[in-house]
Design an enzyme around this catalytic site. Structure first.
Site, PDB file in Angstrom:
ATOM      1  N   GLY A   8       0.834  -1.207   0.000  1.00  0.00           N
ATOM      2  CA  GLY A   8       0.000   0.000   0.000  1.00  0.00           C
ATOM      3  C   GLY A   8       0.864   1.250   0.000  1.00  0.00           C
ATOM      4  N   GLY A  11      -0.407   4.864  -1.124  1.00  0.00           N
ATOM      5  CA  GLY A  11      -1.515   5.494  -0.404  1.00  0.00           C
ATOM      6  C   GLY A  11      -1.074   6.599   0.532  1.00  0.00           C
ATOM      7  N   ASP A  52      -0.121  -7.405  -5.628  1.00  0.00           N
ATOM      8  CA  ASP A  52      -1.488  -7.474  -5.117  1.00  0.00           C
ATOM      9  C   ASP A  52      -1.499  -8.366  -3.876  1.00  0.00           C
ATOM     10  OD1 ASP A  52      -4.153  -7.669  -4.612  1.00  0.00           O
ATOM     11  OD2 ASP A  52      -4.710  -8.493  -6.579  1.00  0.00           O
ATOM     12  N   TYR A 142     -16.142  -1.095   7.827  1.00  0.00           N
ATOM     13  CA  TYR A 142     -14.725  -0.812   8.085  1.00  0.00           C
ATOM     14  C   TYR A 142     -14.381  -1.095   9.553  1.00  0.00           C
ATOM     15  CZ  TYR A 142     -10.502   2.150   8.297  1.00  0.00           C
ATOM     16  OH  TYR A 142      -9.243   2.636   8.467  1.00  0.00           O
TER      17      TYR A 142
HETATM   18  N1  SER Z   1      -9.553   7.852   8.723  1.00  0.00           N
HETATM   19  C1  SER Z   1     -10.274   6.632   8.539  1.00  0.00           C
HETATM   20  C2  SER Z   1     -11.568   6.846   7.893  1.00  0.00           C
HETATM   21  O1  SER Z   1     -12.100   7.924   8.008  1.00  0.00           O
HETATM   22  C3  SER Z   1     -10.503   5.977   9.865  1.00  0.00           C
HETATM   23  O2  SER Z   1      -9.515   5.084  10.140  1.00  0.00           O
HETATM   24  O3  SER Z   1     -12.086   5.947   7.304  1.00  0.00           O
END
Ligand code: SER
Length: 316
Positions: A8, A11, A52, A142
């Site tokens: 990653g 990012g 990946d 998440y």
């Molecule tokens: N900054 C992240 C989000 O807003 C939270 O870990 O998804």
């Protein structure tokens, strides 16, 4: 000598972490990988490969071939985006973690950093000075994937001796690479819009307090945790780190000290409900005691640096 794999690396966190790790461990010993091409500085300063993390055989092959000893796995679908594709996001976030845990178990890449988040908490968690050990009933995909990930990390540590280390990052604020699809992204977007347009429409309401951290602090703390004596770490799930808590209104006031004509308006979207389920502030006393977490950038200092650096970058 450490051989480090960053997954990653294109990012928001990875693009800065790679550069910091290369300063410590040598450019050629830090392998940047992602499914998309990296920012120029990451590609120029050392090895980069398309990789990946969802392809386990390729990942294991990479780790063995380059004799990797440490992995930073930063691949994730953030909170807002995950709500749009719940099953895919769950799949990606969990598979990315499980593949690195398994690669660690099956190879010499025993030391693994994986970011957790304030998203592990939910509406039933105490909102202020949220303790390390508390109710965790997140109601976002998440957040659920982060709680599950913490449990799996601890499991692989206890069961297989994987040197799993993690922090629950607050919202991360940076100027080099913007985040994508998170709930705390407003605190980055606002700076770019303030400079480009002189105004910002916030997708969170004015009094939504959330914990945040400037990227330099996040990187320094991550590296500190990874370098710390493992025997001193009482937790192998994930550490609360506090950063600084503020609202969109407070941030806008601080920006106005530098750009007096700046104006902000509020138009909350679906991410408001996510923010409302997260803590307003965090208790980090366990991380302080175990490995000495530090925050150098307060709201004032962070705002000043963000505005200066973005102006430099945009050449305005
Ligand atoms: N900054 C992240 C989000 O807003 C939270 O870990 O998804």
């Amino acid at each position: 000598m450490e051989k480090i794999l960053v997954i990653g690396s294109s990012g928001q966190i990875g693009s800065e972490l790679v550069l910091a790790l290369r300063k410590i461990h040598g450019d050629e010993n830090v392998f940047a990988t992602d499914i998309k091409y990296p920012p120029e500085e990451v590609g120029r300063s050392g090895p980069f490969q398309i990789l990946d993390v969802l392809d386990f055989q390729n990942l294991l092959h990479f780790v063995v071939r380059y004799k990797i000893t440490q992995v930073y796995n930063l691949a994730a679908v953030l909170s807002g985006n995950a709500e749009k594709i719940p099953l895919q996001a769950w799949d990606i976030n969990m598979k990315a973690l499980m593949n690195t845990l398994e690669a660690a178990r099956q190879s010499d890449a025993k030391k693994l950093f994986w970011p957790s988040s304030i998203a592990v908490f939910g509406p039933t968690t105490p909102r202020h000075e949220t303790p390390q050990l508390t109710v965790m009933e997140p109601n976002t995909v998440y957040g659920i994937s982060k709680v599950a990930g913490e449990r799996w990390g601890e499991y692989y540590n206890k069961r297989y001796g994987v040197d799993f280390r993690s922090v629950r990052y607050p919202g991360l604020i940076s100027y080099k690479t913007e985040p994508g699809g998170g709930t705390t992204d407003y605190a980055v977007e606002i700076f770019f819009d303030a400079i480009k347009k002189g105004s910002y429409e916030s997708f969170l309401s004015e009094d939504t307090a959330l914990p945040m951290m400037f990227m330099d602090d996040a990187i320094a703390n991550t590296i500190e945790l990874m370098q710390h004596d493992g025997n001193k770490l009482s937790l192998r799930s994930s550490y609360n780190i506090a950063g600084i808590s503020f609202t969109p209104k407070q941030l806008a006031e601080e920006i106005k000290k530098h750009i007096p004509e700046f104006s902000i308006s509020y138009n909350p979207d679906f991410r408001q409900a996510i923010a409302d389920s997260w803590p307003a502030s965090i208790d980090e006393s366990v991380a302080q005691k175990d490995w000495g977490v530090k925050t150098e950038f307060n709201l004032q200092k962070m705002t000043k640096v963000m505005l200066e650096k973005i102006k430099e970058q945009l050449k305005v």
